[in-house]
Design a protein around this motif. Sequence first.
Motif: not given
Length: 621
Positions: A410-419
């Motif tokens: 989840k972190f690497l996919l950006g789901l916590f952030d811009e994604q």
Amino acid sequence: MTAAAEAGRPDVIAPVPDDAPYKDASRPVEERLDDLLARMTVEEKAGQLFQDMVTVGEGGTLAEPDAVFGTPSVHEYVVEKHMTHLNVLGAPGTATDLAAWHNRVQEVAASTRLGIPVTIASDPRHAFSDNPLAALAAGPFSQWPETLGLAAIGDPDLVERFADTVRREYVATGLRTALHPQVDLATEPRWARASGTFGEDVALTTALGVAYVHGLQGTGAVAREGGLDGAFGAASVSAMSKHFPGGGPQLDGEDPHFAYGREQVYPGGRFAEHLEPFRAVIAAGTRQLMPYYGMPVGLEVDGRPVPQVGFGFNRPIITGLLRETLGYEGVVCTDWGLVSDAEIMGRPFPARAWGVERLSRHERVAAILDAGCDQLGGEACPEIVVDLVCDGSVPEERLDVSVRRLLREKFLLGLFDEQRYVAVEAAARLVGTPEARAAGRAAQSAAVTVLTSAPDGAAHLPLTRGLRVYAEGVPADVVAGYGEPVATPAEADVAVLRLTAPFEDRGPGFEQLFHAGSLEFPAAEVERVLAVCDAVPTVLAVYLDRPAVLAPFVGRAASLVAEYGASGEALLDALTGAEPARGRLPFDLPSSMAAVVESRPDVAHDTAHPLFRAGHGLGRV
């Protein structure tokens, strides 16, 4: 009070400050992971270990519980069960609907204590197919041939470009895990899952599987051409390659979704060959793997017998072979429904707990975790994991190992952030573009495999435009774009008949989606088709989701072609040479069912005296 507190452990459920380190995108991923894990209760950790199916409501709304598949609401999954991995079913009407639904799911997730975003997964969606099992309805997505069709073209660059298209269309609508590619070797001709594979050849499957993973994850040459840096990240889709360690060698070709198909056998001793594509996709960086349902019978690995239990329960395979020998460190998610009995499409559907049927649900979950799996697919019972931790059967530290892997994605996919959210209005512009649809249609045509061609006459390929055409399986309005549709063979210059590879009717319910059993056409169908062939020069086009026995038609149909998911327009483009057919068979076509029955399920190219060999095709027409 939580189960942890009832068991005498501190009940730490505290509000999370806005400046919590795991919310800070500038910090290293591992630091964020450490912070988030330290804040999680056992219940919140347990929820991460499950992924179940969900449907999209009309217009992109959050659907109510689904009676057909027995799935609860998003609120129950995310808020009550702390689950943050969902597998979306069906096809929404538009890309905008799917994107809007995704954002609504993320809003529910953001309202929870930790605000862990949901990862949405999908089975294949981009194939033109008549079989709902082979690929979910494409809906707004571009449509390409099935995986077998990509194998028929045999071009790794095209496969990577296809998978890159899938990546871009998935990301635009919020789909971030692909439950594919399927890199099993289809060595048992009767196996119902062949359509999702690259055929039976290990070298071809390996090359195309690697290209597929790079395309999905944005880690190959095509992504770098498009401006990405080639690293797995916020523009990627996490590839869940399946079905480890190779699901093709099924006894009698039956599928282990069902008890009568649970046995996986290796009479030819070719286990290592089936493992080879998985070695390759692991080396290519596949982020996730899915073990198959199959229960190995009489299998030895490194001289040691493998337990006769399904691969998802099989510690020597998951921990011993996959983790320790192959050094795989990514996510392992079981195939769907290993623990709980269910009712699907109105019929009972027992858990696929092969070899451990007598274990309780709690014991099955414990066995899956002990085997080394991180996540249970098609299940929604995190309360069982909480019970196992509280009674000491499973240490909480064991959960932390898997939760860390799952949250890292989840972190690497950006789901916590811009994604976390997608641009709803942009989805319609980015999904199913004219360019992608044109490329998909061209690939459908290119995959068409010319097995025989009339030396001359009306049925010689490529067909001349403007002929009077009697067609079955191609609508008259489509035929009209290439010739004059007529109602009977007697009126025609040429006939174009489309057939589907035969299969046995296994009755109503979920089982009907599996094309299994005999590969021979019924005698009455053969007689009917041959009557047309005798009346008019005939092009016979057979949809091969399995390697059908075509011997009755060779020499009687003027031209014989195979296709692997093609629209009427794409097929006629290939037959008329507008988009030349250049497919090669991805598997042998057997000469008879007797040859199939006598072949060894784990051995490629093992049917005696095949009608056409893998790799056969007359090329551009």
